[in-house]
Scaffold this motif. Sequence first.
Motif, mmCIF file in Angstrom:
data_model
loop_
_atom_site.group_PDB
_atom_site.id
_atom_site.type_symbol
_atom_site.label_atom_id
_atom_site.label_comp_id
_atom_site.label_asym_id
_atom_site.label_seq_id
_atom_site.Cartn_x
_atom_site.Cartn_y
_atom_site.Cartn_z
ATOM 1 N N TYR A 289 15.202 65.017 10.972
ATOM 2 C CA TYR A 289 15.517 64.241 9.766
ATOM 3 C C TYR A 289 15.824 65.113 8.554
ATOM 4 C CZ TYR A 289 14.426 59.939 12.181
ATOM 5 O OH TYR A 289 14.459 58.879 13.050
ATOM 6 N N SER A 507 18.389 55.568 8.146
ATOM 7 C CA SER A 507 18.631 55.928 6.742
ATOM 8 C C SER A 507 17.716 57.032 6.254
ATOM 9 C CB SER A 507 18.441 54.690 5.859
ATOM 10 O OG SER A 507 17.111 54.224 5.932
ATOM 11 N N ARG A 508 16.686 57.365 7.021
ATOM 12 C CA ARG A 508 15.735 58.400 6.605
ATOM 13 C C ARG A 508 16.425 59.746 6.439
ATOM 14 N NH1 ARG A 508 10.384 59.148 6.630
ATOM 15 N NH2 ARG A 508 10.000 57.151 7.662
ATOM 16 N N LEU A 510 18.768 60.688 4.450
ATOM 17 C CA LEU A 510 20.159 60.703 3.997
ATOM 18 C C LEU A 510 20.225 60.886 2.483
ATOM 19 C CD1 LEU A 510 21.710 57.797 6.113
ATOM 20 C CD2 LEU A 510 21.545 60.231 6.673
ATOM 21 N N ALA A 512 21.634 60.346 -1.373
ATOM 22 C CA ALA A 512 22.013 59.146 -2.111
ATOM 23 C C ALA A 512 23.512 58.916 -2.011
ATOM 24 C CB ALA A 512 21.592 59.284 -3.573
ATOM 25 N N ASP A 514 25.099 57.812 0.695
ATOM 26 C CA ASP A 514 25.579 57.798 2.077
ATOM 27 C C ASP A 514 25.795 56.350 2.517
ATOM 28 O OD1 ASP A 514 25.324 57.769 5.120
ATOM 29 O OD2 ASP A 514 25.333 59.921 4.721
ATOM 30 N N LYS A 515 26.896 56.093 3.200
ATOM 31 C CA LYS A 515 27.264 54.726 3.583
ATOM 32 C C LYS A 515 26.261 54.100 4.535
ATOM 33 C CE LYS A 515 30.319 56.062 7.429
ATOM 34 N NZ LYS A 515 29.545 55.387 8.489
ATOM 35 N N ASP A 516 25.443 54.927 5.206
ATOM 36 C CA ASP A 516 24.479 54.396 6.166
ATOM 37 C C ASP A 516 23.084 54.247 5.587
ATOM 38 O OD1 ASP A 516 26.195 54.015 8.337
ATOM 39 O OD2 ASP A 516 26.104 56.135 8.880
ATOM 40 N N GLN A 517 22.955 54.368 4.265
ATOM 41 C CA GLN A 517 21.637 54.179 3.672
ATOM 42 C C GLN A 517 21.152 52.741 3.788
ATOM 43 O OE1 GLN A 517 21.650 55.944 -0.377
ATOM 44 N NE2 GLN A 517 19.958 57.191 0.384
ATOM 45 N N LYS A 518 22.069 51.796 3.908
ATOM 46 C CA LYS A 518 21.702 50.404 4.088
ATOM 47 C C LYS A 518 22.100 49.942 5.485
ATOM 48 C CE LYS A 518 21.940 48.963 -0.760
ATOM 49 N NZ LYS A 518 22.545 47.997 -1.727
ATOM 50 N N TYR A 519 21.223 49.154 6.099
ATOM 51 C CA TYR A 519 21.510 48.617 7.425
ATOM 52 C C TYR A 519 22.311 47.328 7.307
ATOM 53 C CZ TYR A 519 17.787 51.852 8.663
ATOM 54 O OH TYR A 519 17.020 52.986 8.807
ATOM 55 N N ARG A 554 16.927 48.750 11.352
ATOM 56 C CA ARG A 554 17.373 49.927 12.095
ATOM 57 C C ARG A 554 17.478 49.646 13.584
ATOM 58 N NH1 ARG A 554 13.880 55.323 13.379
ATOM 59 N NH2 ARG A 554 13.349 53.969 15.136
#
Length: 812
Positions: A289, A507-508, A510, A512, A514-519, A554
Amino acid sequence: MLAVPTIKGERTLLTNGLYQIVADGAEGGKLIALFNSNPDLQFNVVFEFTEPILNPLAHTKADGTKYALSIYPGETKEFVSGKYRSVKKQYNFGAPDKAWLDKRTQEVDKSVELEIAAVKDVLQRNPRADKKYSADYVANLCVDNHTAFVDVTFLPRASSLARDFEGKAPSYMWMRPVVYCKEQPCLFVNSIEPNDIDQGQLGDCYLMCAMACASEYPALVKDLFSPQQVPQLGIYRVRLCKNGWWQVTTIDDLLPINPVTRLPAYAKNREEPHELWVSLIEKAYAKLYGSYAAIRAGDPAHALADLLGFPFERFSQLAQWQNDKDSFFEYLMQCNAENCIIALGTPGSESSPGSGATSGGGAGAAPKLTEEEKRAQQEKYKAVGLTTNHAFSLLKVRNVNNVRLCQIRNPWGNDVEWNGAWSDDSNLWTPEMMDAVNFTKADDGTFWMCWEDVIQWFDGGSIAYVNHTATQLRVAGNFDQGVPDVIVKLHVSKPLFLWFGCHQRDSRGLVAGDKDQKYCGVQVSFVQDKPGASNVTKSVVLGTNGNGSYQSSRDTFGRIELTPSEQPYYVLAQAFQDIQKSFVLSFFIEDPSAFSKISFVSFTDGTPAKKRYNPASAFHSSFAPVQVSAQYQLLLPQNKVPIEQTGELVNFSPPLAKTNLTVKPKSSAPQTAAAAPAAAPSNRKSKLYITIVSGKDLVAKDIGGTSDPYVTINLYDEKGKRYPDVPELSTRFIKNTLNPVWGEKFTLSVYPTDIIFMECWDKDLFGRDAMGSCRFTVQSLGLTAAGDAKREAKALKGGDATGELELLFTLS
């Protein structure tokens, strides 16, 4: 490591690990020395003498009749010598001062930087055209060149503790277990138990909770470590599941060390720090991570999925938890009997002590509290021996004479335990009840609670459904405008129950933005054409609510019963948002023969992706799916390493996967110093591994009061004649220190009567200066059988020599 005094004399305990040593001095006087046996305390002493005729020694400060000295952890220092009538003694203690800690850390850091330089030298001599050096590639080169492995992709530096956007990194040094351990380090010592785990200073109780739960199944923990380990060079490989995809992570064994205690600052074995599995899993997880800071605070359900890969459900997803706590207890008892892994969580915020499980271990979003309410909640939980925002393992669920009890474990593994009804000191325990649940009392973090208290103090949890015999199939895909580029086509020949899941990028860790911070919301449906009709006969949505909702998390899992049919089942993953995003589908298959075929399909009819099927019931095979090739993984019950393939069909009997994990040392005598001479020949009676761990309080040979020490080893027969075919072995030299840390390992083939002669030298620009030596026979070590190990300090003798060498011996 255990400190021992370096000055002989009459020893008297003054206070709390501080000893006074009195020996005969010159002209009938006395020599007074002080020895600090504490690993983490500094003592400041002031002796006030009457009628003193004294000489202050070394670092002693004299002010009239008062003499003062500071003694750091593990040190022995001469204090005063001479005569006096009487003395008054004062002392105080506390954490060592920053200057001493910094100096100690710098000495170790120099040693680590030399190891990094040795690995970089290997890379320079073996360049890659693409400049891509994976950890596994570097590890293989280190084996070929007999060099201690340092992971250049996760360096032992502050950036691996915390990246710039994660805050300031703590001031820890990095050491190998062979340096800080008193005994021979190894992955596992005796049995694997939950009480092995000591969380340390990192707020990752959720991960410790998951590891404690997993340790109830020792075989599963051992399976995390692939067969290709090279411990003598510090090479370890750990299998973890990130983003729903198995990965084998290669790490070195350099660990963050508290400079005061000289033990791992983070997770370790509580009683046996030379057992490494706890520390190494945590390090592999941190690397996966991005840093140790990235794995603070989390969900034990996620951590269990990352460790073991099994499907899970949160309590909040189960109707009984919401509506019928009595029936939910019965369900938990059934899950416990079927060896499911169960975690519990307390409410709170990440500001709570030992923050770990988010929102009570994944129970759902808790109402936001004011700072005053948070403090009140923390005090309320502290009063009963619990901690807010914390993850716990649920070990046993029992109903004894209509008393519903749960055995729970705090991953801290100490005396922080529940103190209410049915706690260790509760008067509710009778001999019959103790026998019924095998009750034991100990300050080990494990305690019992009644079910009524569990539902009062815990606000959620999760259940991982363990299946040792299932084959795991994982298929990689991508969403294109919310629909997949790969659909799984199942041909079922036998009835079966099937767990399945869909996984998004975690999202862990990542940065600020990043497009994958939200599921995104995800739905998975099983769709089947019915003969004579064009629509669905069965549609199942992820989760257990069955209402066709999208799950924004996730990992989302579901269960389905499939029956044999001539018509195939199509497994469709959909994203609620119009999005481009990767995903992984997982299947947990008890009997692979229940499928006559599993293949992969997609569409080529030119229909806009968004309209191909919406909702899932609109899908049918008239959309002309065509067979495509997909990337997939198989983890078979008998294998530790996942098999990764690409193809149009799933092959459940693939040949052994070709991986880059095989490491075969060219020699049975790897050495940690890149420039060290070749090891001894192997035609003698047995092999003796010698680790030169460190030196302590060596004599100063250079201007400025330091030396540049290194150690040589020579082998002699019982008559004192040097073997001409055994070259001299040597550590590297370390500049400007009297307390060097080498951690270098050598191999000799020896007879029991052979003599080992070690000499310590100060490296000069021209030549070298002797700093003392030691000699001993192999049989004097008392090692009689293969695997025997012994750690020993050998005093240096000769000339003006001082100090000792810390050595580790292992017979093979």
